[in-house]
Scaffold this active site. Structure first.
Site, PDB file in Angstrom:
ATOM      1  N   LYS A  22       0.831  -1.213   0.000  1.00  0.00           N
ATOM      2  CA  LYS A  22       0.000   0.000   0.000  1.00  0.00           C
ATOM      3  C   LYS A  22       0.867   1.266   0.000  1.00  0.00           C
ATOM      4  O   LYS A  22       0.638   2.188  -0.781  1.00  0.00           O
ATOM      5  CB  LYS A  22      -0.893  -0.006   1.256  1.00  0.00           C
ATOM      6  N   ASN A  23       1.867   1.284   0.882  1.00  0.00           N
ATOM      7  CA  ASN A  23       2.627   2.521   1.062  1.00  0.00           C
ATOM      8  C   ASN A  23       3.622   2.780  -0.066  1.00  0.00           C
ATOM      9  O   ASN A  23       4.255   3.841  -0.108  1.00  0.00           O
ATOM     10  CB  ASN A  23       3.322   2.522   2.428  1.00  0.00           C
ATOM     11  N   ARG A  93      -4.392  10.234   4.506  1.00  0.00           N
ATOM     12  CA  ARG A  93      -3.174  11.012   4.632  1.00  0.00           C
ATOM     13  C   ARG A  93      -2.422  11.114   3.289  1.00  0.00           C
ATOM     14  O   ARG A  93      -1.834  12.134   2.955  1.00  0.00           O
ATOM     15  CB  ARG A  93      -2.315  10.292   5.683  1.00  0.00           C
ATOM     16  N   CYS A 117      -5.023   8.046   9.560  1.00  0.00           N
ATOM     17  CA  CYS A 117      -5.040   7.448  10.894  1.00  0.00           C
ATOM     18  C   CYS A 117      -4.616   8.475  11.944  1.00  0.00           C
ATOM     19  O   CYS A 117      -3.630   9.196  11.758  1.00  0.00           O
ATOM     20  CB  CYS A 117      -4.067   6.271  10.959  1.00  0.00           C
ATOM     21  N   ARG A 122       0.828  14.500  13.168  1.00  0.00           N
ATOM     22  CA  ARG A 122       1.119  14.336  11.753  1.00  0.00           C
ATOM     23  C   ARG A 122       1.055  15.648  10.960  1.00  0.00           C
ATOM     24  O   ARG A 122       0.279  15.790  10.021  1.00  0.00           O
ATOM     25  CB  ARG A 122       0.192  13.274  11.131  1.00  0.00           C
ATOM     26  N   PRO A 123       1.904  16.596  11.341  1.00  0.00           N
ATOM     27  CA  PRO A 123       1.926  17.848  10.574  1.00  0.00           C
ATOM     28  C   PRO A 123       2.523  17.622   9.179  1.00  0.00           C
ATOM     29  O   PRO A 123       3.054  16.548   8.896  1.00  0.00           O
ATOM     30  CB  PRO A 123       2.830  18.758  11.407  1.00  0.00           C
ATOM     31  N   ILE A 124       2.422  18.647   8.318  1.00  0.00           N
ATOM     32  CA  ILE A 124       3.019  18.532   6.979  1.00  0.00           C
ATOM     33  C   ILE A 124       4.059  19.632   6.763  1.00  0.00           C
ATOM     34  O   ILE A 124       4.336  20.027   5.642  1.00  0.00           O
ATOM     35  CB  ILE A 124       1.931  18.556   5.872  1.00  0.00           C
ATOM     36  N   ASP A 125       4.622  20.118   7.889  1.00  0.00           N
ATOM     37  CA  ASP A 125       5.555  21.236   7.783  1.00  0.00           C
ATOM     38  C   ASP A 125       6.802  20.902   6.959  1.00  0.00           C
ATOM     39  O   ASP A 125       7.322  21.747   6.240  1.00  0.00           O
ATOM     40  CB  ASP A 125       5.931  21.755   9.188  1.00  0.00           C
ATOM     41  N   ASP A 305       4.858   0.541  12.020  1.00  0.00           N
ATOM     42  CA  ASP A 305       3.606  -0.083  11.563  1.00  0.00           C
ATOM     43  C   ASP A 305       3.427  -1.503  12.097  1.00  0.00           C
ATOM     44  O   ASP A 305       2.337  -2.066  11.988  1.00  0.00           O
ATOM     45  CB  ASP A 305       3.551  -0.103  10.024  1.00  0.00           C
ATOM     46  N   ARG A 397      -8.343  -0.484   5.205  1.00  0.00           N
ATOM     47  CA  ARG A 397      -7.475   0.474   4.519  1.00  0.00           C
ATOM     48  C   ARG A 397      -6.110  -0.125   4.206  1.00  0.00           C
ATOM     49  O   ARG A 397      -5.400   0.394   3.341  1.00  0.00           O
ATOM     50  CB  ARG A 397      -7.301   1.733   5.375  1.00  0.00           C
TER      51      ARG A 397
END
Ligand code: EPU
Length: 418
Positions: A22-23, A93, A117, A122-125, A305, A397
């Site tokens: 998946k990833n 995400r 999840c 989980r920032p996106i900075d 994970d 998922r």
């Protein structure tokens, strides 16, 4: 509402093969928008997140077609929009992976903060800072983020933490930038390397993917290709843990042993027998496993994970295990549910102390994230009596038709609607 109902105590045994990761599939599918032509991606898992990604690609104007059960063809020559729909952004995400590709190919992208999840803030900075360093202008207003640049310019970027998603997003953006980009402290996960190999197959020039320094020589366009995704190391690990927890004997074919080093080592440390023959891994467990300590870490460390599924195994191990979660700050949500099943686990911030008990007992439990859900499945398979796992959408998922897969391996599990 759907539940997975499990009658515990049946060993997970037999032979299986694992589908594509998946990833790896998600960023690679996002990267197809950079290709002014057709990409065929093979071994794509049929999962909820993948379907959402394909839906987004279609809404942007790409033509998407499943070929058989596992290959997806994406023709991105007809993309007419660079607005990622907010409702689909919220669903996972990985929608953030559209940022680099759309910005790089069209000079513009509008998206909102991604969902996914809830395992930490989980920032996106890192993504945004990196895009700025490549010359993008970023406007954040009313919950929307607009990135634009007439042309991205190669740059030197050092990540504060080896973020998988930021490394991937920046690698994609840099592939169509002017000049050379160097990403330092890059994530070394196999999925980063897989994305780089896909990009290279489309004509991109990338060195060092899989190490902590990735060098991207930007080019003017990428061409269509066919590409096969790596097998899912987390699904492989989850199945191996289910086999160990139920005292079964399971052989997984088509695995990438080099992607599972830390996990195989920890499994062996518990006393579980692990045999490896090229791409075949056999796990056998006929005695109670022993407690082990581990800390999650970026690859090649122990994967976050698999922290939750491994904890499920350790709940009935001999002795006390200490688990430290160093990647995400809120990834112990499965603990309350494991306790409901009789597990003895104490959490202090990012550390869990697991005291092995002789047996778990089946209970009604709720999955609140994907891998936490996988832990509850492992626990249910080994528990005495019936376990009902709620929150199945989280499990769907990341695990394809999980009840059919586990049933073929001896589990008594069914999906019921209540
Ligand atoms: N981080 C930031 N700022 C950023 C990006 C990340 O502070 O801009 C922090 C995160 O909050 C976290 C750490 O850095 O504490 C690592 O996050 P990373 O960016 O590496 O994770 P991700 O890219 O969001 C991917 C996987 C996850 C997996 C992690 C770590 C995909 C689609 N997701 O997430 O997979 O846990 O890497 O290996 O590739 C899952 O499959 O269940 C899953 C959550």
């Amino acid at each position: 509402m759907e539940l997975l109902r499990i009658e515990g105590g049946m060993p997970i045994s037999g032979e299986t093969r694992v589908y594509g990761a998946k990833n790896a599939a998600l960023p690679i599918l996002a990267a197809t928008v950079m290709v002014a032509g057709t990409s065929v991606i093979e071994d794509v898992p049929d999962l909820e997140d993948v379907r959402v990604m394909l839906q987004i690609l279609e809404q942007l104007g790409a033509r998407v077609r499943w070929q058989g059960v596992t290959s997806v063809e994406v023709d991105a020559s007809s993309i007419h929009s660079t607005n990622v729909p907010a409702d689909l952004m919220q669903r996972m995400r990985s929608s953030i992976f559209l940022m680099g590709p759309l910005l790089a190919r069209f000079g513009d992208v509008t998206l909102s903060k991604p969902g996914g999840c809830v395992i930490g803030q989980r920032p996106i900075d890192f993504h945004l800072r990196g895009m700025r360093q490549l010359g993008a202008k970023i406007d954040e207003q009313h919950g929307y983020i607009r990135c634009s640049a007439r042309r991205l310019i190669g740059s030197s970027i050092t990540l504060d933490f080896p973020s998988v998603g930021a490394t991937e997003n920046l690698m994609m953006a840099a592939s169509l930038a002017d000049g050379v980009t160097v990403i330092e402290n890059a994530a070394r996960e196999p999925e980063v390397e897989d994305l780089a190999q896909f990009l290279q197959a489309t004509g991109a020039s990338i060195e060092g993917a899989g190490t902590d320094t990735v060098i991207v020589h930007g080019c003017s366009h990428l061409h269509g290709t066919e590409y096969r995704i790596i097998p899912d190391r987390i699904v492989t690990g989850t199945l191996m843990l289910a086999a160990a927890a139920t005292r079964g004997e399971l052989t997984v074919h088509g695995a990438r042993v080099d992607h599972l080093g830390a996990v195989l080592q920890k499994l062996r440390d518990t006393g579980v027998r692990v045999q490896v023959d090229r791409d075949i891994i056999t796990v056998k467990c006929d005695e109670t496993p022993s407690a082990v300590d581990f800390r999650t870490a970026p690859f090649p460390g122990f994967p976050t994970d698999l922290q939750a599924p491994f904890m499920a195994l350790l709940t009935t191990a001999k002795g006390t295990s200490v688990i430290h979660e160093s990647v995400f700050e809120a990834r112990f949500k499965h603990v309350d549910e494991l306790q409901r099943m009789g597990a003895d686990v104490n959490v202090d911030l990012r550390t869990a102390v697991v005291r092995g008990v002789p047996m778990l007992s089946g209970a009604r439990v709720t999955a609140s994230d994907l891998r936490g859900g996988a832990a509850l499945l492992v626990a249910g398979l080994m528990a005495d009596g019936t376990t009902e796992v709620d929150g199945v959408k989280h499990i769907d998922r990341g695990y394809q038709a999980i009840e059919a897969h586990l049933s073929r391996l001896g589990a008594r599990i069914e999906r019921v609607t209540v």
